[in-house]
Write a protein that holds these residues in place. Structure first.
Motif, PDB file in Angstrom:
ATOM      1  N   THR A   1       0.803  -1.233   0.072  1.00 49.23           N
ATOM      2  CA  THR A   1      -0.011   0.027   0.061  1.00 49.23           C
ATOM      3  C   THR A   1       0.813   1.227  -0.027  1.00 49.23           C
TER       4      THR A   1
ATOM      5  N   SER B   1      -1.469  -2.362  -4.439  1.00 50.10           N
ATOM      6  CA  SER B   1      -2.525  -1.391  -3.870  1.00 50.10           C
ATOM      7  C   SER B   1      -1.961   0.085  -3.327  1.00 50.10           C
TER       8      SER B   1
ATOM      9  N   ASN C   1      -2.579  -0.369 -10.156  1.00 49.07           N
ATOM     10  CA  ASN C   1      -2.505   0.238  -8.737  1.00 49.07           C
ATOM     11  C   ASN C   1      -3.938   0.954  -8.506  1.00 49.07           C
ATOM     12  N   ASP C   2      -4.584   1.228  -9.186  1.00 48.49           N
ATOM     13  CA  ASP C   2      -5.931   1.925  -9.084  1.00 48.49           C
ATOM     14  C   ASP C   2      -5.520   3.270  -8.478  1.00 48.49           C
TER      15      ASP C   2
END
Length: 352
Positions: free
Chosen positions: A146, A168, A190-191
């Protein structure tokens, strides 16, 4: 209240989301509802490195034909499709096996831990850091990250490749400017949002040759992109881009532009400044026409360009004769698909 019947234009612009199972993972893909299976394979090539001719797509136990549209194949929003790859048709570090198990292009970070809040973080050992500096390759794809480990920035000028694809990530910080010699930056899957990106940091990487941002949630690219004058490949497929910056014309070394499956409605005429272009994919967008400046690029060969240009001239002649001022309806139907051939690959520029 009367029900609304979708117009042809609305159907052409409608996007559906499908899930493609490949190599033990599910790949989300957003594609036009009236796109063909061939268009889908083109998108999957950028995400899997499997050439379209090596792809076999299976839906409800049957192989779907390349020429069939998504609708004709029964594929709708939320459908699940299986991708099988033929041996020897993988573009990465070796062939894909018949079972469709892809070989990783880089070593992944081995240790991934979770803190008490469930946040995913990478545990970087001394051996990882030493290997990164020795090889220049920082391989962190598919690690469930993240955040980007701080140790990455300590590699400084040693780093040549940074692969953070399919994680993410919440953001790409300004600290990325510290790996100033990086040549390949992979951030696909990875949006990432516009606000997640430190474009100032990314565009300060003057040695960047490959920038991959496929499969994110970006709606715009900054004008500062034009400062990446060494860039040879730009991959921005499967985002929400509505336009490309006019400064893209400053990328005179750019050879490959993959921007399919976005929401592009216009391509800036300045793209004619990208004199080194040999591959362009603008399929599955909302384009009605292409700028004439693309026709001046000597290394791009257009099949159908001359006939399209003739139709364009006839359209304007008719406007003069009949004093017609609006041309949107004609443009939308003028050329649904053009095949553009470069020295190495055949690809499609479509409007659906």
């Amino acid at each position: 209240m009367a029900s609304h019947t979708p117009t042809e234009k609305e159907n052409n612009e409608k996007l559906i989301k499908v899930s493609v199972k490949f190599a033990g993972r599910s790949i989300p893909v957003e594609i036009g509802a009236v796109s063909t299976i061939k268009d889908l394979k083109s998108i999957l090539q950028t995400l899997t490195n499997v050439l379209p001719r090596g792809q076999k797509l299976i839906f409800k136990g049957k192989v779907v034909s390349d020429e069939s549209t998504m609708a004709a194949s029964g594929i709708t929003d939320g459908s699940k499709i299986m991708l099988m790859a033929s041996q020897g048709l993988h573009q990465g570090d070796g062939p894909v096996k018949k079972e469709g198990v892809a070989l990783p292009s880089m070593r992944r970070l081995a240790d991934v831990t979770r803190d008490k809040k469930g946040k995913t973080e990478g545990s970087v050992t001394k051996s990882h850091l030493e290997r990164w500096k020795a090889t220049g390759v920082i391989g962190l794809s598919e690690c469930g990250l993240t955040t980007i480990p701080e140790e990455v920035w300590t590699c400084g000028t040693y780093a040549r490749v940074l692969d953070l694809s399919h994680n993410s990530l919440h953001d790409v910080p300004a600290a990325i400017s510290r790996i100033s010699s990086v040549q390949k930056l992979h951030l696909s899957g990875n949006d990432l949002l516009d606000k997640s990106m430190s474009w100032e940091g990314i565009t300060s990487l003057k040695s960047l040759v490959v920038l991959s941002l496929n499969l994110n949630n970006l709606s715009e690219l900054p004008s500062s992109l034009g400062s990446l004058t060494c860039l040879k490949q730009l991959h921005v497929a499967n985002n929400k881009l509505t336009c490309l910056p006019t400064e893209i014309g400053l990328l005179t070394e750019l050879q490959v532009l993959k921007a399919q499956n976005n929401r592009l409605s216009i391509i800036p005429p300045t793209i004619g400044g990208c004199v080194s272009l040999v591959e362009v994919d603008l399929s599955c967008n909302l384009l009605a026409e292409l700028p004439e400046t693309l026709g001046s690029l000597k290394d791009l060969k257009f099949e159908g360009w001359e006939s399209f240009d003739e139709r364009r001239r006839l359209k304007h002649q008719k406007q003069l004769e009949f004093r017609v001022t609006g041309s949107a309806e004609f443009d939308e139907g003028a050329d649904k698909n053009w095949i553009v051939r470069g020295p190495f690959q055949e690809f499609c520029v479509a409007t659906g």
